[in-house]
Design a protein around this motif. Structure first.
Motif, PDB file in Angstrom:
ATOM      1  N   GLU A 140      47.378  72.657 -37.051  1.00  0.00           N
ATOM      2  CA  GLU A 140      46.742  71.849 -37.988  1.00  0.00           C
ATOM      3  C   GLU A 140      47.211  71.756 -39.501  1.00  0.00           C
ATOM      4  O   GLU A 140      47.130  70.664 -39.950  1.00  0.00           O
ATOM      5  N   SER A 141      47.925  72.707 -39.659  1.00  0.00           N
ATOM      6  CA  SER A 141      48.690  72.831 -40.913  1.00  0.00           C
ATOM      7  C   SER A 141      49.655  71.478 -41.138  1.00  0.00           C
ATOM      8  O   SER A 141      49.739  70.876 -42.138  1.00  0.00           O
ATOM      9  N   ARG A 142      50.271  71.264 -39.949  1.00  0.00           N
ATOM     10  CA  ARG A 142      51.572  70.319 -39.901  1.00  0.00           C
ATOM     11  C   ARG A 142      50.561  68.828 -39.712  1.00  0.00           C
ATOM     12  O   ARG A 142      51.228  68.035 -40.725  1.00  0.00           O
ATOM     13  N   LEU A 143      49.357  68.876 -39.479  1.00  0.00           N
ATOM     14  CA  LEU A 143      48.611  67.474 -39.463  1.00  0.00           C
ATOM     15  C   LEU A 143      48.123  67.244 -40.809  1.00  0.00           C
ATOM     16  O   LEU A 143      48.332  66.316 -41.253  1.00  0.00           O
ATOM     17  N   TYR A 144      47.849  68.365 -41.458  1.00  0.00           N
ATOM     18  CA  TYR A 144      47.331  68.222 -42.702  1.00  0.00           C
ATOM     19  C   TYR A 144      48.401  67.723 -43.499  1.00  0.00           C
ATOM     20  O   TYR A 144      48.268  66.866 -44.503  1.00  0.00           O
ATOM     21  N   ARG A 187      47.820  55.559 -36.574  1.00  0.00           N
ATOM     22  CA  ARG A 187      48.409  55.356 -35.396  1.00  0.00           C
ATOM     23  C   ARG A 187      47.454  54.572 -34.566  1.00  0.00           C
ATOM     24  O   ARG A 187      46.303  55.241 -34.362  1.00  0.00           O
ATOM     25  N   PRO A 188      47.527  53.369 -33.927  1.00  0.00           N
ATOM     26  CA  PRO A 188      46.836  52.776 -32.901  1.00  0.00           C
ATOM     27  C   PRO A 188      46.045  53.806 -31.790  1.00  0.00           C
ATOM     28  O   PRO A 188      46.889  54.257 -30.879  1.00  0.00           O
ATOM     29  N   GLY A 189      44.831  54.118 -31.746  1.00  0.00           N
ATOM     30  CA  GLY A 189      44.259  54.810 -30.784  1.00  0.00           C
ATOM     31  C   GLY A 189      43.554  55.961 -31.703  1.00  0.00           C
ATOM     32  O   GLY A 189      43.039  56.799 -31.035  1.00  0.00           O
ATOM     33  N   GLN A 190      43.797  56.201 -32.879  1.00  0.00           N
ATOM     34  CA  GLN A 190      43.244  57.456 -33.566  1.00  0.00           C
ATOM     35  C   GLN A 190      41.731  57.272 -34.031  1.00  0.00           C
ATOM     36  O   GLN A 190      41.234  56.092 -33.990  1.00  0.00           O
ATOM     37  N   TYR A 191      41.313  58.388 -34.673  1.00  0.00           N
ATOM     38  CA  TYR A 191      40.187  58.186 -34.869  1.00  0.00           C
ATOM     39  C   TYR A 191      39.951  58.759 -36.350  1.00  0.00           C
ATOM     40  O   TYR A 191      40.469  59.549 -36.823  1.00  0.00           O
ATOM     41  N   VAL A 192      38.581  58.648 -36.842  1.00  0.00           N
ATOM     42  CA  VAL A 192      38.360  59.261 -38.121  1.00  0.00           C
ATOM     43  C   VAL A 192      36.979  60.109 -37.718  1.00  0.00           C
ATOM     44  O   VAL A 192      36.085  59.782 -36.867  1.00  0.00           O
ATOM     45  N   SER A 193      36.642  61.161 -38.823  1.00  0.00           N
ATOM     46  CA  SER A 193      35.404  61.816 -38.781  1.00  0.00           C
ATOM     47  C   SER A 193      34.269  61.028 -39.921  1.00  0.00           C
ATOM     48  O   SER A 193      34.943  60.833 -40.969  1.00  0.00           O
ATOM     49  N   VAL A 194      32.991  61.124 -39.598  1.00  0.00           N
ATOM     50  CA  VAL A 194      32.265  60.515 -40.381  1.00  0.00           C
ATOM     51  C   VAL A 194      31.300  61.632 -40.646  1.00  0.00           C
ATOM     52  O   VAL A 194      30.574  62.307 -39.733  1.00  0.00           O
ATOM     53  N   ALA A 244      25.977  47.275 -45.594  1.00  0.00           N
ATOM     54  CA  ALA A 244      26.965  46.898 -46.305  1.00  0.00           C
ATOM     55  C   ALA A 244      26.795  47.299 -47.793  1.00  0.00           C
ATOM     56  O   ALA A 244      25.475  47.126 -48.502  1.00  0.00           O
ATOM     57  N   GLY A 245      27.714  47.942 -48.527  1.00  0.00           N
ATOM     58  CA  GLY A 245      27.436  48.456 -49.895  1.00  0.00           C
ATOM     59  C   GLY A 245      27.270  49.963 -49.998  1.00  0.00           C
ATOM     60  O   GLY A 245      27.706  50.588 -51.002  1.00  0.00           O
ATOM     61  N   ASP A 246      26.955  50.533 -48.636  1.00  0.00           N
ATOM     62  CA  ASP A 246      26.596  52.132 -48.332  1.00  0.00           C
ATOM     63  C   ASP A 246      28.041  52.886 -48.604  1.00  0.00           C
ATOM     64  O   ASP A 246      29.289  52.177 -48.251  1.00  0.00           O
ATOM     65  N   VAL A 247      28.086  53.883 -49.216  1.00  0.00           N
ATOM     66  CA  VAL A 247      29.119  54.758 -49.319  1.00  0.00           C
ATOM     67  C   VAL A 247      29.295  56.050 -48.397  1.00  0.00           C
ATOM     68  O   VAL A 247      27.934  56.448 -48.097  1.00  0.00           O
ATOM     69  N   LEU A 248      30.071  56.066 -47.649  1.00  0.00           N
ATOM     70  CA  LEU A 248      30.243  57.054 -46.511  1.00  0.00           C
ATOM     71  C   LEU A 248      31.440  58.096 -46.903  1.00  0.00           C
ATOM     72  O   LEU A 248      32.357  57.618 -47.603  1.00  0.00           O
ATOM     73  N   GLU A 249      31.151  59.316 -46.214  1.00  0.00           N
ATOM     74  CA  GLU A 249      32.269  60.467 -46.420  1.00  0.00           C
ATOM     75  C   GLU A 249      33.118  60.315 -45.017  1.00  0.00           C
ATOM     76  O   GLU A 249      32.419  60.439 -44.031  1.00  0.00           O
ATOM     77  N   VAL A 250      34.355  60.121 -45.116  1.00  0.00           N
ATOM     78  CA  VAL A 250      35.216  59.707 -43.821  1.00  0.00           C
ATOM     79  C   VAL A 250      36.447  60.515 -44.047  1.00  0.00           C
ATOM     80  O   VAL A 250      36.946  60.814 -45.137  1.00  0.00           O
ATOM     81  N   SER A 251      36.936  61.267 -42.715  1.00  0.00           N
ATOM     82  CA  SER A 251      38.191  62.118 -42.969  1.00  0.00           C
ATOM     83  C   SER A 251      39.485  61.053 -42.821  1.00  0.00           C
ATOM     84  O   SER A 251      39.428  59.851 -42.520  1.00  0.00           O
ATOM     85  N   ALA A 252      40.562  61.559 -43.015  1.00  0.00           N
ATOM     86  CA  ALA A 252      41.760  61.038 -42.819  1.00  0.00           C
ATOM     87  C   ALA A 252      41.915  60.853 -41.333  1.00  0.00           C
ATOM     88  O   ALA A 252      40.993  61.642 -40.438  1.00  0.00           O
ATOM     89  N   PRO A 253      42.511  59.926 -40.638  1.00  0.00           N
ATOM     90  CA  PRO A 253      42.655  59.444 -39.347  1.00  0.00           C
ATOM     91  C   PRO A 253      43.531  60.725 -38.407  1.00  0.00           C
ATOM     92  O   PRO A 253      44.475  61.127 -39.140  1.00  0.00           O
ATOM     93  N   PHE A 254      42.698  61.077 -37.521  1.00  0.00           N
ATOM     94  CA  PHE A 254      43.674  61.903 -36.396  1.00  0.00           C
ATOM     95  C   PHE A 254      43.437  61.532 -34.972  1.00  0.00           C
ATOM     96  O   PHE A 254      42.796  60.694 -34.811  1.00  0.00           O
ATOM     97  N   GLY A 255      44.090  62.196 -34.130  1.00  0.00           N
ATOM     98  CA  GLY A 255      44.013  61.873 -32.624  1.00  0.00           C
ATOM     99  C   GLY A 255      45.271  61.936 -32.126  1.00  0.00           C
ATOM    100  O   GLY A 255      46.365  61.081 -32.669  1.00  0.00           O
ATOM    101  N   ASP A 256      45.407  62.401 -30.908  1.00  0.00           N
ATOM    102  CA  ASP A 256      46.925  62.176 -30.106  1.00  0.00           C
ATOM    103  C   ASP A 256      46.961  61.449 -29.074  1.00  0.00           C
ATOM    104  O   ASP A 256      47.975  61.318 -28.419  1.00  0.00           O
ATOM    105  N   LEU A 257      45.720  60.614 -28.584  1.00  0.00           N
ATOM    106  CA  LEU A 257      45.835  59.435 -27.798  1.00  0.00           C
ATOM    107  C   LEU A 257      46.202  58.294 -28.518  1.00  0.00           C
ATOM    108  O   LEU A 257      45.488  57.580 -28.834  1.00  0.00           O
ATOM    109  N   VAL A 258      47.501  57.952 -28.767  1.00  0.00           N
ATOM    110  CA  VAL A 258      48.244  57.037 -29.629  1.00  0.00           C
ATOM    111  C   VAL A 258      49.149  56.015 -28.765  1.00  0.00           C
ATOM    112  O   VAL A 258      49.846  56.637 -27.852  1.00  0.00           O
ATOM    113  N   LEU A 259      49.267  54.951 -29.106  1.00  0.00           N
ATOM    114  CA  LEU A 259      49.980  53.910 -28.471  1.00  0.00           C
ATOM    115  C   LEU A 259      51.281  54.323 -28.544  1.00  0.00           C
ATOM    116  O   LEU A 259      52.061  54.839 -29.684  1.00  0.00           O
TER     117      LEU A 259
END
Length: 395
Positions: A140-144, A187-194, A244-259
């Motif tokens: 996780e430290s490396r991912l950060y 990377r294609p296939g990754q996700y974000v947290s909301v 449209a116009g709303d602001v969300l809290e979103v994480s950086a992209p993560f996920g290991d199922l990638v192209l």
């Protein structure tokens, strides 16, 4: 690697510990949330706690890791660890939280197993825990670091620039930086947290695949309303209220199922909302002029329920060696196959790497068919939306 002293103890006690893991994890979460109610309110998925899925996933991960330590002492179960580490990073988990988990998990083990937990047994399973925990902390430290953020500080504001109704129960949300800057690539296939504030004051977190191709200054997520008991707290609120116009809290992209890079043949197989990461993969392949063979399989309830159906056809049509195969439970006049997806009916080139995403029964069925057809287990990769109740099965 377990110490020489711990190996025989873990081996001897694994049946007892494994058999009691469901009770242990139930007691663990009870203790944890009594001591730290903010973790249930703002970090853990309350729906998965209510239906028991998170408890089963934790028990499965501990058992799978312990078995791996005994059966393959010179290797590390990286497929298992990577999946967990990416999920933890998307939540902003930090190293100090593993100490909290250790405290309440081992108290739960002692409560459930009683006098069977001798000092020798406690020391051996303490090794198992910290081998797993320290490996995850390092990953996780490396991912950060790769995401360019401090440990746990994964959150950023984004603005919804567009909301589009894909189907009766699915919407896509286009996300942009409030200051007009390009959002980080992924990377294609990754996700974000909301992270969404709910009416009772909780700030619950859910993961959504990025369903647009990398390289755009904006991101896109696709949200499906989740009915049932429990219903989807976050998804249903976004589906009903995000505008449209709303602001969300979103994480950086993560996920290991990638192209994967290269020019080898691919099978991209999905069902339902599991088609979203495949859109990002196909968008990237089309944008980069890829000429590799790509077989695309998607299963859904009906043509009307298939989110992004026209986009999927357009992307596959842009691939020189792309082919699309659709299965619908109720195909109507769509021309799609009826029933469940049958990959045994397809001609897959030798050396095909398969990427699967969808509900667990779909993953099990497709993976079983692929293995029976001669695809190597190491070449079948999967993504489960929600707690992974199949840990280690596709490693």
């Amino acid at each position: 690697m377990l110490s020489e002293q711990a190996v025989p103890v873990v081996r001897a006690t694994l049946p007892a510990v494994g058999g009691a893991l469901d009770r242990i994890t139930e007691r663990f979460y009870g203790r944890l949330f009594d001591a730290h109610p903010e973790l249930l309110r703002d970090l853990f998925n309350r729906g998965n706690q209510a239906n028991g899925d998170q408890r089963k996933a934790l028990a499965g991960s501990i058992a799978a890791f312990a078995v791996a330590l005994l059966e393959h002492p010179d290797t590390r179960p990286d497929a298992l660890l990577s999946r967990i580490a990416h999920k933890h990073a998307s939540l902003g988990v930090t190293a100090d939280q593993y100490k909290i988990v250790h405290e309440h998990l081992f108290a739960a083990i002692a409560e459930v197993l009683g006098e069977a937990v001798t000092p020798e047994v406690a020391r051996a399973w303490d090794e198992v825990y910290w081998l797993m925990a320290n490996a995850l902390v390092a990953l996780e430290s490396r991912l950060y670091q790769e995401a360019g953020v401090d440990d746990g500080r994964v959150w950023r504001p984004v603005r919804i620039s567009r909301r589009h109704e894909e189907t009766a129960d699915t919407v896509s949300l286009t996300l942009t930086d409030p200051d007009g800057e390009p959002l980080p690539t992924f990377r294609p296939g990754q996700y974000v947290s909301v992270r969404v504030a709910l009416p009772d004051g909780a700030r619950q977190i859910r993961q959504y695949s990025l369903s647009s191709a990398p390289g755009s200054p904006a991101w896109r997520i696709t949200v499906k309303r989740v009915d049932g008991d429990p219903a989807g707290e976050v998804s249903n609120r976004l589906h009903a209220h995000a505008a449209a116009g709303d602001v969300l809290e979103v994480s950086a992209p993560f996920g290991d199922l990638v192209l994967p890079e290269g020019d080898g043949p691919l099978l991209l197989a999905s069902a339902g909302i599991g088609g979203t990461p495949m859109l990002a993969m196909l968008g990237h392949l089309a944008a980069t002029g890829a000429e590799r063979p790509v077989v695309v399989v998607h299963a859904d309830r009906s043509p009307e329920a298939h989110a992004h159906a026209e986009e999927l056809r357009e992307l596959v049509g842009r691939l020189p060696q792309g082919s699309l195969h659709l299965w619908y439970e109720a195909p109507g006049a769509s021309g799609a196959h009826a029933g469940r997806a049958d990959v045994t009916a397809l001609e897959l080139p030798a050396g095909t790497h398969a990427y699967l995403c969808g509900p667990l029964p779909f993953l099990r069925a497709v993976r079983g068919d692929l293995l029976a057809s001669g695809v190597a287990a190491a070449d079948v990769h999967y993504e489960v939306f929600g707690p992974d109740l199949w840990l280690g099965a596709a490693a």
